[in-house]
Design a protein around this motif. Structure first.
Motif, PDB file in Angstrom:
ATOM      1  N   ARG A 168       0.823  -1.471   0.161  1.00  0.00           N
ATOM      2  CA  ARG A 168      -0.729  -0.428   0.160  1.00  0.00           C
ATOM      3  C   ARG A 168       0.812   1.171  -0.036  1.00  0.00           C
ATOM      4  NH1 ARG A 168      -3.144  -3.710   2.683  1.00  0.00           N
ATOM      5  NH2 ARG A 168      -5.017  -3.824   2.114  1.00  0.00           N
ATOM      6  N   ARG A 171       1.802   1.778  -3.489  1.00  0.00           N
ATOM      7  CA  ARG A 171       0.629   2.636  -4.076  1.00  0.00           C
ATOM      8  C   ARG A 171       0.095   3.672  -4.070  1.00  0.00           C
ATOM      9  NH1 ARG A 171      -4.996   0.461  -1.850  1.00  0.00           N
ATOM     10  NH2 ARG A 171      -3.696   1.866  -0.041  1.00  0.00           N
ATOM     11  N   ASP A 174       2.732   6.175  -5.920  1.00  0.00           N
ATOM     12  CA  ASP A 174       2.276   5.096  -7.378  1.00  0.00           C
ATOM     13  C   ASP A 174       1.256   6.813  -7.762  1.00  0.00           C
ATOM     14  OD1 ASP A 174       3.811   4.756  -9.703  1.00  0.00           O
ATOM     15  OD2 ASP A 174       1.460   3.448  -9.804  1.00  0.00           O
ATOM     16  N   ASP A 175       0.401   6.321  -6.405  1.00  0.00           N
ATOM     17  CA  ASP A 175      -0.254   7.671  -6.923  1.00  0.00           C
ATOM     18  C   ASP A 175      -0.419   9.300  -6.451  1.00  0.00           C
ATOM     19  OD1 ASP A 175      -2.857   6.443  -7.456  1.00  0.00           O
ATOM     20  OD2 ASP A 175      -3.271   6.228  -5.093  1.00  0.00           O
ATOM     21  N   TRP A 185      -2.265   1.342 -11.921  1.00  0.00           N
ATOM     22  CA  TRP A 185      -0.774   0.924 -10.918  1.00  0.00           C
ATOM     23  C   TRP A 185       0.668   0.065 -11.297  1.00  0.00           C
ATOM     24  CZ3 TRP A 185      -5.236  -0.030  -7.015  1.00  0.00           C
ATOM     25  CH2 TRP A 185      -5.403   0.898  -6.664  1.00  0.00           C
ATOM     26  N   GLY A 187       3.162  -2.051  -9.907  1.00  0.00           N
ATOM     27  CA  GLY A 187       3.389  -2.599  -8.395  1.00  0.00           C
ATOM     28  C   GLY A 187       4.913  -3.537  -8.828  1.00  0.00           C
TER      29      GLY A 187
END
Length: 255
Positions: A168, A171, A174-175, A185, A187
């Motif tokens: 998370r 993530r 990445d956001d 995303w 990953g």
């Protein structure tokens, strides 16, 4: 003076999720896909081989086993997961939502949340798994090989547009890189369906593997990906740029 012990710190939490657009499917069709997925997961790791219907506690959940998966039983579970207002009609276009648990303890267990049969398109259909955060199960599951197996199983059973396994923390980073725009995303392990686009050549140590004739898996690093490692972060940004040029990192409806 009494010194309070420092709060226990848990490792980064990881998840695996597969996402696809509007697809009208009846409860028995969703049940068959769920049964296929559970069967494909079984050889992946012992902690992912047994699943139970939701209950108030992991102990209670063990009273309602779903493995080995039975399509008729799962069909009733999906029928019970319809969207409706209390006492009102069923919203068929919103599909079904179900939640399963592997019976593990808090932070050591895994959850599976499935949204299937939605054809209104407001939010994506998905199969989402919260993975173990600590303990021997986490040590085994949080590896490139096992996460690759999980995404491969998702790709075969659910036929998603894309899927990802990541922390998370990764993530959230990445956001931020996307400026708040809901996008695919990238990953630690990522899957793209063949119809989504063609995966271009990528730099070492990135590895690409086919999933039957359905799509491609991308492994960023053989070791656990960490946002605390500058080399990992630089590699992810470089790969994201190459995938964006290939049209794969497109904006999507936020899952």
């Amino acid at each position: 003076m009494t010194v309070k012990p420092a709060p226990e710190r848990y490792p980064e939490s990881h998840f695996a999720g597969a996402y696809w657009g509007p697809r009208r499917e009846a409860p028995d069709e969703c049940a068959r896909r769920a049964a296929d997925f559970i069967n494909l997961l079984a050889p992946c790791d012992p902690s992912l081989a047994h699943w139970y219907k939701t209950a108030k506690s992991p102990k209670d959940a063990r009273k309602y086993p779903l493995t080995p998966p039975d399509v008729n039983t799962l069909t009733e579970v999906f029928r019970g997961g319809v969207n409706r207002e209390k006492g009102g009609p069923v919203f068929e276009d919103l599909g079904y939502r179900v939640w399963f648990h592997n019976g593990g303890l808090p932070h050591e267990g895994a959850d599976m949340r499935i949204k299937c049969g939605d054809y209104c398109g407001a939010t994506p259909n998905s199969c989402f798994m919260s993975l173990p955060r600590r303990g021997p199960d986490a040590e085994r599951v949080l590896t490139a090989s096992v996460l690759g197996h999980v995404l491969r199983s998702m790709a075969v059973a659910w036929e998603p547009d894309w899927a990802v396994a990541m922390s998370r923390t990764h993530r959230d980073m990445d956001d931020e890189n996307e400026g708040g725009v809901a996008a695919v995303w990238l990953g630690w392990v990522t899957y793209f369906a063949r119809h989504w686009g063609t995966v271009p050549p990528l730099p070492a140590p990135v590895r690409i593997e086919p999933v039957e004739d359905k799509g491609m898996l991308i492994f960023l690093t053989p070791e656990p990906f960490s946002v605390a490692n500058p080399e990992h972060v630089a590699l992810a940004r470089r790969v994201r740029g190459l995938l964006a040029k290939a049209g794969l990192m497109r904006s999507v409806i936020a899952p």
